[in-house]
Design a protein around this motif. Sequence first.
Motif, mmCIF file in Angstrom:
data_model
loop_
_atom_site.group_PDB
_atom_site.id
_atom_site.type_symbol
_atom_site.label_atom_id
_atom_site.label_comp_id
_atom_site.label_asym_id
_atom_site.label_seq_id
_atom_site.Cartn_x
_atom_site.Cartn_y
_atom_site.Cartn_z
ATOM 1 N N ARG A 269 0.826 -1.205 0.000
ATOM 2 C CA ARG A 269 0.000 0.000 0.000
ATOM 3 C C ARG A 269 0.860 1.256 0.000
ATOM 4 N N THR A 270 0.361 2.290 -0.665
ATOM 5 C CA THR A 270 1.017 3.592 -0.666
ATOM 6 C C THR A 270 0.023 4.611 -0.140
ATOM 7 N N ARG A 271 0.425 5.301 0.934
ATOM 8 C CA ARG A 271 -0.469 6.281 1.555
ATOM 9 C C ARG A 271 -0.614 7.489 0.618
ATOM 10 N N TYR B 34 -6.890 3.100 0.003
ATOM 11 C CA TYR B 34 -5.792 2.937 0.961
ATOM 12 C C TYR B 34 -6.268 2.261 2.249
ATOM 13 N N VAL B 35 -7.431 2.646 2.705
ATOM 14 C CA VAL B 35 -7.929 2.141 3.987
ATOM 15 C C VAL B 35 -8.538 0.741 3.855
ATOM 16 N N TRP C 127 -8.260 7.538 -0.772
ATOM 17 C CA TRP C 127 -8.242 7.220 0.658
ATOM 18 C C TRP C 127 -9.024 5.951 0.956
ATOM 19 N N PRO D 104 -1.168 13.391 2.381
ATOM 20 C CA PRO D 104 -2.057 13.751 3.494
ATOM 21 C C PRO D 104 -2.964 14.937 3.185
ATOM 22 N N HIS E 97 2.796 1.259 8.896
ATOM 23 C CA HIS E 97 1.457 1.796 9.048
ATOM 24 C C HIS E 97 0.718 0.945 10.056
#
Length: 99
Positions: free
Chosen positions: A24-26, A40-41, A37, A29, A90
Amino acid sequence: MLITCPYCGPRDVSEFAYQGDGNRTRPDPASTDAEAWSAYVYDRLNPAGIHNEIWQHTGGCRAHLAVVRDTLTHEIKSVRFAREHGAPPHGRRTSGAKA
Ligand SMILES: [Zn+2]
């Protein structure tokens, strides 16, 4: 299953905590891209075979590790510090922990 921590050596998997998918790549922000998002989550790979994972040696040096594991055989292909992998740890963070 044994995981060979680069700092502590071979240890039983019970000393480690799975921290999640290492692929995963955040998102940035500052991003307000809800789809990015959400992916990602919630989106996770569930491969049958080689998988990049992040583990933390919670019962030892507390380092975050980038582990390449075969999910079919549980064979560990490689282990290195996550910071060398370029993947930030993470999941649950531990403040002040040095990897
Ligand atoms: Zn360790």
